[in-house]
Write an enzyme that holds these catalytic residues in place. Structure first.
Site, PDB file in Angstrom:
ATOM      1  N   ALA A  65       0.852  -1.183   0.000  1.00 24.25           N
ATOM      2  CA  ALA A  65       0.000   0.000   0.000  1.00 24.25           C
ATOM      3  C   ALA A  65       0.888   1.233   0.000  1.00 24.25           C
ATOM      4  O   ALA A  65       2.074   1.168   0.348  1.00 24.25           O
ATOM      5  CB  ALA A  65      -0.907  -0.013   1.229  1.00 24.25           C
ATOM      6  N   GLY A 108       0.154  -4.919   0.934  1.00 23.15           N
ATOM      7  CA  GLY A 108      -1.153  -4.894   0.294  1.00 23.15           C
ATOM      8  C   GLY A 108      -1.176  -5.599  -1.041  1.00 23.15           C
ATOM      9  O   GLY A 108      -2.227  -6.088  -1.471  1.00 23.15           O
ATOM     10  N   GLU A 111      -1.733  -9.121  -0.176  1.00 20.42           N
ATOM     11  CA  GLU A 111      -3.129  -9.269   0.235  1.00 20.42           C
ATOM     12  C   GLU A 111      -4.054  -9.315  -0.980  1.00 20.42           C
ATOM     13  O   GLU A 111      -5.047 -10.039  -0.988  1.00 20.42           O
ATOM     14  CB  GLU A 111      -3.508  -8.126   1.179  1.00 20.42           C
ATOM     15  CG  GLU A 111      -2.823  -8.261   2.538  1.00 20.42           C
ATOM     16  CD  GLU A 111      -3.061  -7.088   3.460  1.00 20.42           C
ATOM     17  OE1 GLU A 111      -3.484  -7.310   4.614  1.00 20.42           O
ATOM     18  OE2 GLU A 111      -2.813  -5.936   3.040  1.00 20.42           O
ATOM     19  N   GLU A 131       4.865  -5.391   7.160  1.00 20.58           N
ATOM     20  CA  GLU A 131       4.282  -4.276   7.909  1.00 20.58           C
ATOM     21  C   GLU A 131       4.887  -4.082   9.300  1.00 20.58           C
ATOM     22  O   GLU A 131       5.038  -2.944   9.764  1.00 20.58           O
ATOM     23  CB  GLU A 131       2.769  -4.475   8.027  1.00 20.58           C
ATOM     24  CG  GLU A 131       1.985  -4.190   6.760  1.00 20.58           C
ATOM     25  CD  GLU A 131       1.907  -5.360   5.800  1.00 20.58           C
ATOM     26  OE1 GLU A 131       1.140  -5.284   4.832  1.00 20.58           O
ATOM     27  OE2 GLU A 131       2.637  -6.363   6.022  1.00 20.58           O
TER      28      GLU A 131
END
Length: 257
Positions: A65, A108, A111, A131
């Site tokens: 992200a 992300g 994910e 993360e």
């Protein structure tokens, strides 16, 4: 005018989404995710589209992200933004989705790949959830979907200790199903999606729903759900056509009805 970060292509009954933010290694920000969801929803309501592929660029499927955008938001802004819920919107897509992974598939981006129904990766691909190294944790389903893909111990090592998997390990541990040479992931994913598109579209969508239900329910409930969908398919024109084609030793002509 800035270049679009989401590109859409058609290959017959297969649609393709290309993540196109190469300067940021396809770091996922709100406009990019919004465009991805809008595009995939468009595929879902197009009767001529029977499978989809999500691909990135050679250096990165998606490197995570967008940290800059997330770092500036307060806790309440993040909670109310709906940012993480964009991954849920992708998970709700009924069209079968194949991910073509090259380069970095982190945070992300991983994910997103975990939501896809099938993952094709090429040598040189790298998978991870980093993360914790920047003081946070996966927030778009990574802790839940990764453990279902690779098991508790390896998921814990990846999430807590930052272990990254190479392409060979990703296939060995069940994160991806197909390993190809560098530069071949997109072509292989499109070919695989093409094979899906040859099947009865209703059956493919129902089968996808049945498989995903296995993550949500006990075995007995999952079998009951599968049985109900199977019985419902008996009312479809595609099932009748498939049976006729089998008896007549010819290729079926599915219409999605």
């Amino acid at each position: 005018m800035s270049e679009a970060t989401i590109l859409s292509r058609r290959h017959g009954a297969v649609a393709q989404v290309v993540l196109n933010r190469p300067a940021k290694r396809n770091a996922l920000d709100w406009p990019m995710l919004d465009g991805l969801v809008t595009t995939l929803r468009g595929f879902d309501v197009d009767p001529d589209i029977r499978a989809a592929v999500i691909s990135g660029e050679p250096r990165a499927f998606a490197a995570g992200a967008d940290i800059g955008a997330l770092g500036e938001a307060s806790a309440m802004e993040l909670y109310r933004s709906g940012f993480s819920e964009q991954w849920d919107a992708v998970a709700a897509i009924e069209t079968p989705i194949v991910a073509a992974v090259s380069g970095y598939c982190l945070g992300g981006g991983l994910e997103l790949a975990l939501i896809c129904d099938i993952v094709v990766c090429e040598r040189g691909a790298v998978f991870g959830l980093p993360e914790a190294a920047i003081g946070t944790l996966p927030g778009a389903g990574g802790t839940q979907r990764l453990v279902r893909a690779v098991g508790k111990s390896l998921a814990m090592e990846m999430i807590l200790a930052g272990r990254r998997l190479d392409a060979e390990e990703a296939c060995r541990f069940g994160l991806a199903s197909t390993l190809v040479e560098a530069g071949a992931a997109e072509a292989e994913a499109l070919a695989l999606a093409g094979r899906i598109a040859e099947r009865a579209p209703l059956a493919a969508r129902f089968a996808k729903r049945a498989v995903l239900q296995s993550f949500e329910t006990p075995l007995s409930a999952g079998i009951a759900f599968e049985r109900a969908l199977s019985a419902l398919m008996a009312a479809s024109e595609d099932r009748a056509e498939g049976m006729r084609a089998f008896a007549e030793k010819r290729t079926p002509r599915f219409t999605g009805r």
